[in-house]
Scaffold this motif. Structure first.
Motif, short mmCIF file in Angstrom:
data_model
loop_
_atom_site.label_atom_id
_atom_site.label_comp_id
_atom_site.label_asym_id
_atom_site.label_seq_id
_atom_site.Cartn_x
_atom_site.Cartn_y
_atom_site.Cartn_z
N GLU A 95 0.90 -1.21 0.30
CA GLU A 95 0.09 0.08 0.09
C GLU A 95 0.76 1.17 0.02
N GLY A 96 1.84 1.32 0.82
CA GLY A 96 2.84 2.36 0.99
C GLY A 96 3.70 2.65 -0.28
N ALA A 97 4.20 1.49 -0.81
CA ALA A 97 4.85 1.55 -2.02
C ALA A 97 4.14 1.99 -3.11
N THR A 98 3.02 1.51 -3.23
CA THR A 98 2.30 2.03 -4.59
C THR A 98 1.78 3.43 -4.35
N ALA A 99 1.20 3.90 -3.12
CA ALA A 99 0.80 5.22 -3.02
C ALA A 99 1.94 6.18 -3.15
N LYS A 100 2.95 5.81 -2.69
CA LYS A 100 4.40 6.82 -2.95
C LYS A 100 4.79 6.62 -4.56
N SER A 101 4.74 5.60 -5.37
CA SER A 101 4.95 5.64 -6.61
C SER A 101 3.75 6.68 -7.43
N LEU A 102 2.68 6.50 -6.95
CA LEU A 102 1.63 6.93 -7.92
C LEU A 102 1.45 8.47 -7.53
N THR A 103 1.90 9.05 -6.46
CA THR A 103 1.64 10.34 -5.97
C THR A 103 2.89 11.22 -5.80
N PRO A 104 3.85 11.12 -6.72
CA PRO A 104 5.12 12.14 -6.66
C PRO A 104 4.82 13.43 -6.86
N PRO A 105 5.69 14.17 -6.50
CA PRO A 105 5.58 15.67 -6.89
C PRO A 105 5.04 16.10 -8.23
N GLY A 106 4.19 16.64 -8.61
CA GLY A 106 3.62 16.95 -9.85
C GLY A 106 2.43 16.04 -10.06
N VAL A 107 2.02 15.07 -9.50
CA VAL A 107 0.75 14.38 -9.64
C VAL A 107 -0.24 14.40 -8.41
N VAL A 108 -1.56 14.39 -8.54
CA VAL A 108 -2.29 14.35 -7.41
C VAL A 108 -3.43 13.28 -7.75
N ALA A 109 -3.72 12.54 -6.68
CA ALA A 109 -4.48 11.37 -6.73
C ALA A 109 -5.93 12.12 -6.25
N VAL A 110 -6.96 11.82 -6.84
CA VAL A 110 -8.13 12.54 -6.68
C VAL A 110 -9.36 11.38 -6.01
N PRO A 111 -9.80 11.53 -5.06
CA PRO A 111 -10.78 10.97 -4.46
C PRO A 111 -12.16 10.79 -5.45
#
Length: 225
Positions: A95-111
């Motif tokens: 969970e942590g590794a995937t979240a960190k990979s998908l939300t680097p600077p410049g990218v936002v995850a939107v609910p």
């Protein structure tokens, strides 16, 4: 700026231990509707989320109570088949590794983040092409990633309730509201919308019918997320 919907799942260990439950037969559908994106240096391996789960609330309580990584949780019952769960837990490794990979600077995850059958978790990323592509490529090898859709309207498309409409349909809806077409009782008619749009009555009516159809479909899809 792009809005990219991606699906992720693990072929081995689940991304989070509760994913098999949330995507399993006891749950009609589930979504993570919000989460705490702040990582505290003293506790980097913790997360707090709010989930909407369409299932028997008693079954949801049992599943969360039985999961060791969940430190504490509270279930708010919406009705007999739906509840909200506010949960604080340890962050699972994938969970942590995937979240960190998908939300680097410049990218936002939107609910919201949706849970689907067969272990899939579907979320929306917003950012410029290069950061979003790099984020997807950085996902751990253990995680399968699929791109579900790509749109060019960026953040607005993910949050604007009228984003599903064409520009002309949006104009028609705004004109209808201004004219009192949606008042109860109605104080405006299609002719007023047509005058505002400078088109025939039949054309204005068609724009409104299509807009209303898309809006209802979009709202229902969002409610089912």
């Amino acid at each position: 700026m792009k809005r990219v919907e991606v699906g992720v799942r693990s072929a081995g260990d689940p991304i989070h231990p509760l994913v098999p439950f949330l995507t399993g037969p006891d749950v009609a559908r589930a979504a993570m509707v919000d989460w705490n994106g702040v990582v505290r240096p003293e506790n980097p391996d913790e997360s707090t989320v709010v989930l909407r789960v369409h299932a028997d609330p008693s079954v949801v309580r049992e599943a969360f109570a039985a999961e060791p990584v969940v430190d504490e949780f509270h279930v708010s019952v919406a009705d007999e088949d739906c509840c909200y769960v506010h949960a604080h837990s340890e962050t699972a490794r994938l969970e942590g590794a995937t979240a960190k990979s998908l939300t680097p600077p410049g990218v936002v995850a939107v609910p919201p983040l949706r849970y689907e059958d067969d272990g899939w978790m579907v979320l929306t990323l917003v950012g410029d092409d290069a950061p979003v592509q790099a984020a997807i490529e950085r996902v751990p090898d253990e995680i399968e990633v699929t791109v579900r859709s790509v749109a060019s309207r960026g953040y607005g498309a993910a949050t604007d309730p009228l984003a599903c409409l064409t520009d002309r349909q949006r104009d028609a809806v705004f004109a209808a509201v201004d004219a009192g077409y949606y008042e109860v009782p109605r104080t405006g008619d299609v002719a007023a919308v047509a005058d505002d749009l400078d088109c025939a009555d039949s054309t204005a009516a068609e724009h409104l019918r299509k807009a209303e159809s898309r809006l209802v479909a979009s709202l229902v899809a969002s409610a089912r997320a």
